[in-house]
Write an enzyme that holds these catalytic residues in place. Structure first.
Site, PDB file in Angstrom:
ATOM      1  N   TYR A  36       0.767  -1.221  -0.085  1.00  0.00           N
ATOM      2  CA  TYR A  36       0.106   0.199   0.170  1.00  0.00           C
ATOM      3  C   TYR A  36       0.692   0.940   0.190  1.00  0.00           C
ATOM      4  CZ  TYR A  36      -3.560  -3.488   1.706  1.00  0.00           C
ATOM      5  OH  TYR A  36      -4.805  -4.698   1.221  1.00  0.00           O
ATOM      6  N   HIS A  92       0.868 -11.799   2.753  1.00  0.00           N
ATOM      7  CA  HIS A  92      -0.051 -10.769   1.886  1.00  0.00           C
ATOM      8  C   HIS A  92      -0.738 -11.815   1.040  1.00  0.00           C
ATOM      9  CE1 HIS A  92      -0.699  -7.080   0.750  1.00  0.00           C
ATOM     10  NE2 HIS A  92      -1.998  -7.463  -0.014  1.00  0.00           N
TER      11      HIS A  92
END
Length: 251
Positions: A36, A92
């Protein structure tokens, strides 16, 4: 692990203001990730909020190109966050440099050393979840998956329930598409709420932990208000039965 019912997803937030506002409004679960590119922003928001760090559950995720350098990469995340530890560290995706025996063992060492509170996974399917259990001898602390009215991976929910860990719902508002889903709109109209609130309330009713992203104080407050909504069983069943499907982030 015990997670707050509803948290804050931070993908796309590039200003610490919304993070601090969310904490001020009662959010205690903050979710970010290396990919991000805003761990420093989240850290600034935490630092500027008038809440003790111990009251917050902070989660971040190791990206797929960092899974063979777990300790170094986690220390870099902690530096960006300005924290000495994160409460939940996710793989992730089980892709790229992911090697279950090496990656998970390295993450478990971080847990033993106190740099992280728990080892979680994100976007794991059933074979990946079973491999996790084989390697570490326990289920993950949490599995974060895309889950919303238009994409309902029930096998992941059943696995979480069976093994006693929380399922965290990313993209719980279908990227805004819940506004146009008839079953969601009917539930919203019945209760005098927005479709977004109906979608969050549906997830909460199922014991799933949604982490909607919001940047404005108005939207932060509106999402939190879903905690006070009790949907009727027929509302939940109608949303469960939606046949249209749209996965926002397929592999």
């Amino acid at each position: 692990m015990e997670l707050p019912p509803l948290g804050l997803g931070t993908m796309g937030i590039d200003d610490p203001g919304p993070i601090a506002s969310a904490i001020d409004l009662g959010y205690r679960h903050l979710d970010t990730a290396q990919i991000y590119d805003n761990e420093a922003v989240v850290g600034e928001g935490i630092a500027s909020a008038s809440v003790d760090r111990e009251e917050l559950l902070v989660a971040t995720k190791l990206w797929i190109d960092q899974l063979d350098r777990v300790r170094a990469s986690t220390e870099e995340s902690l530096e960006r966050l300005g924290l000495s530890t994160v409460d939940l560290l996710y793989v992730h995706r089980p892709k790229g440099a992911y090697a279950p025996e090496e990656t998970l063992a390295a993450m478990d060492e971080l847990r033993a050393d106190g740099l992280i509170g728990a080892v979680g996974v994100s976007n794991f399917e059933l074979p990946d979840l079973e491999r996790f259990r084989e390697v570490l001898g326990r289920p993950p602390a949490a599995n974060q998956v895309e889950y919303h009215p238009l994409f309902q991976p029930e096998d992941r929910l059943e696995h979480a329930r069976e093994h006693g860990y929380p399922l965290v719902a990313s993209s719980p508002l279908s990227g805004g598409e819940v506004r146009d889903v008839e079953a969601v709109r009917r539930a919203a109209d019945r209760h005098g709420i927005t479709p977004e609130q109906a979608s969050l309330a549906w997830l909460l009713e199922k014991g799933i932990h949604p982490i909607p992203k919001a940047a404005s104080r108005e939207h932060l407050q509106a999402n939190r208000a879903a905690l006070d909504v009790d949907l009727e069983p027929e509302d939940v069943a109608a949303i469960d039965g939606i046949e249209r499907e749209h996965e926002l982030y397929p592999e």
